[in-house]
Design a protein around this motif. Structure first.
Motif, mmCIF file in Angstrom:
data_model
loop_
_atom_site.group_PDB
_atom_site.id
_atom_site.type_symbol
_atom_site.label_atom_id
_atom_site.label_comp_id
_atom_site.label_asym_id
_atom_site.label_seq_id
_atom_site.Cartn_x
_atom_site.Cartn_y
_atom_site.Cartn_z
ATOM 1 N N LEU A 85 1.817 6.179 -5.677
ATOM 2 C CA LEU A 85 1.498 4.806 -6.356
ATOM 3 C C LEU A 85 2.067 4.009 -7.907
ATOM 4 O O LEU A 85 2.426 3.144 -7.799
ATOM 5 C CB LEU A 85 0.165 5.190 -7.029
ATOM 6 N N HIS A 119 -10.175 -0.799 1.935
ATOM 7 C CA HIS A 119 -10.924 -0.435 3.203
ATOM 8 C C HIS A 119 -12.844 -1.530 3.094
ATOM 9 O O HIS A 119 -12.722 -1.537 4.432
ATOM 10 C CB HIS A 119 -11.307 1.359 3.274
ATOM 11 N N THR A 138 -1.447 -1.360 -4.429
ATOM 12 C CA THR A 138 -2.832 -0.361 -4.784
ATOM 13 C C THR A 138 -2.497 -0.606 -5.671
ATOM 14 O O THR A 138 -1.625 0.967 -5.980
ATOM 15 C CB THR A 138 -3.099 0.827 -3.368
ATOM 16 N N GLU A 171 0.810 -1.229 -0.114
ATOM 17 C CA GLU A 171 -0.224 0.099 -0.182
ATOM 18 C C GLU A 171 1.086 1.378 -0.290
ATOM 19 O O GLU A 171 1.483 1.405 0.740
ATOM 20 C CB GLU A 171 -1.117 0.304 1.511
ATOM 21 N N GLY A 180 -5.727 7.138 -4.980
ATOM 22 C CA GLY A 180 -4.975 7.873 -4.566
ATOM 23 C C GLY A 180 -3.700 8.788 -4.937
ATOM 24 O O GLY A 180 -4.098 9.713 -6.491
ATOM 25 N N ASP A 221 -5.121 3.504 6.111
ATOM 26 C CA ASP A 221 -4.412 2.687 4.915
ATOM 27 C C ASP A 221 -3.323 1.761 5.765
ATOM 28 O O ASP A 221 -2.101 2.284 6.474
ATOM 29 C CB ASP A 221 -3.166 4.335 4.303
ATOM 30 N N ILE A 247 -5.342 -4.440 1.560
ATOM 31 C CA ILE A 247 -5.017 -4.717 0.310
ATOM 32 C C ILE A 247 -4.354 -6.210 -0.113
ATOM 33 O O ILE A 247 -4.996 -6.541 -0.777
ATOM 34 C CB ILE A 247 -3.647 -3.580 -0.462
ATOM 35 N N HIS A 280 -7.886 1.100 -3.945
ATOM 36 C CA HIS A 280 -8.147 1.374 -2.852
ATOM 37 C C HIS A 280 -9.085 1.161 -1.567
ATOM 38 O O HIS A 280 -9.110 1.025 0.053
ATOM 39 C CB HIS A 280 -6.642 2.195 -2.206
ATOM 40 N N SER A 289 -0.693 4.066 -1.200
ATOM 41 C CA SER A 289 -1.397 5.683 -1.723
ATOM 42 C C SER A 289 -1.077 6.732 -1.148
ATOM 43 O O SER A 289 -1.638 8.012 -2.059
ATOM 44 C CB SER A 289 -2.966 4.739 -2.257
#
Length: 343
Positions: free
Chosen positions: A90, A117, A81, A11, A85, A310, A315, A113, A13
């Motif tokens: 990224l 969540h 991800t 991750e 973002g 985050d 992910i 992303h 982002s």
């Protein structure tokens, strides 16, 4: 005997570099490297963020693999991800995932992303009998960049039924915090001071938006004008009333969020309700949701604090379910800063 499924999640982002390993849906490691360099600027600086990701990503991934007790060549897939973002951030995660995939011959999985969540609710933890939402359920996704109500019909089948038409709730928290002199990120500090104040001390405007959509730009304007008028009368107004200002602001934002969530739950007939995203760490919001759950008979799901901001575990768990569908992506995959659930 079925082969174990090991998924590495990456991750990157925004301003947190994170890597996690999940085995058969159960978390083995979840490493996060934050970035303190943005505090002096009152917000995330994209160029600084991408440079910090470049410094952090190798040690973070290495630590995640070591703490999980697994080698990169033993992975079933590498999930990363892809968006939404900051594009520079990224690119770092995407490029690293591609390179690791090429060097180990492990397939790639791209992850939305926002979807991550939502699926954070399904991260298994060793020795924890975790209660998970049943389909269909509603998810209030609130963060610095997003405020959405999502109908979730399956792990990989989601529909945004309401979203902000301008600013996100987290953005409203941070920008209003800046106005009253609180450092970045201001949202957690507003939550802290709000616990000491009177939520009914002051009144701020609430938008009248059709359907399940949100708007927070009017609230920010109302908040700014209110403070301007009060400071004319008393230059020390903010200092004298900080707790009450924070409590009243927080109550207003929570009311805006929950009015639409209640409406969505009632009109869809869905009583499985969850929350996700960075703002779901807000204690005031959690308490208000618990009150609503008792009042309306909801089955409420609130993620652990570690899975609100985050993180790569969300992910990896999304990658796990995409792996079960054999949903892989090639080396030509490019990140995108804005993306919806249909991508």
């Amino acid at each position: 005997m079925e082969k174990d499924i090991f998924i590495l999640g990456i991750e990157s982002s925004c301003d947190d570099t994170s890597a996690a390993v999940i085995k058969n849906g159960v978390i083995l490691s979840n490493e996060v490297a934050g970035q303190k360099c943005h505090e002096a600027y009152g917000g995330v600086v994209p160029e600084l963020a991408s440079r910090a990701h470049q410094q952090n990503i190798i040690p973070v991934v290495d630590m995640a693999l070591k703490n999980a007790g697994i080698k990169a060549t033993e992975l079933s897939a590498i999930a990363f991800t892809r968006g939404p973002g900051l594009l520079g951030s990224l690119l770092v995660g995407t490029s690293f995932a591609k390179g690791l995939s090429l060097s180990t011959n492990v397939p790639l999985i791209d992850v939305n992303h926002l979807q991550g969540h939502v699926l954070a609710h399904f991260i298994g933890e060793e020795g924890v009998d975790k209660k998970m939402p049943k389909f269909p359920f509603l998810c209030l996704l609130v963060s610095g960049g997003n405020s959405q109500i999502i109908r979730v019909d399956d792990y990989l089948s989601m529909e945004v039924i309401g979203q902000t038409i301008d600013d996100a709730a987290g953005e409203a928290f941070d920008k209003c915090a800046k106005v009253i002199g609180l450092p970045y990120p201001g949202g957690p500090l507003i939550d802290k001071y709000a616990a000491l104040g009177n939520p009914d001390a002051f009144t701020f405007s609430k938008p009248r938006i059709q359907g399940y959509d949100y708007s927070f730009s009017g609230l920010k304007t109302s908040f700014l004008y209110f403070l301007r008028d009060q400071i004319k009368v008393d230059p020390d107004f903010i200092e004298k009333n900080r707790n009450d200002i924070c409590a009243s602001l927080q109550k207003t934002i929570i009311d805006i969020l929950l009015i639409k969530l209640r409406k969505a739950a009632k009109e869809t007939g869905i009583n499985e309700v969850s929350i996700a995203g960075g703002v779901s760490a807000n204690k005031g919001l959690r308490a208000a949701l618990q009150d609503d759950a008792k009042k309306f008979g909801w089955n409420l799901f609130i993620p652990p604090f570690a899975f609100t901001t985050d993180n790569a575990a969300m992910i990896a768990i999304t990658g796990h379910y995409k792996y079960l569908n054999q949903d892989f992506i090639g080396q030509d995959a490019m990140p995108y800063s804005r993306v919806t659930f249909d991508k």
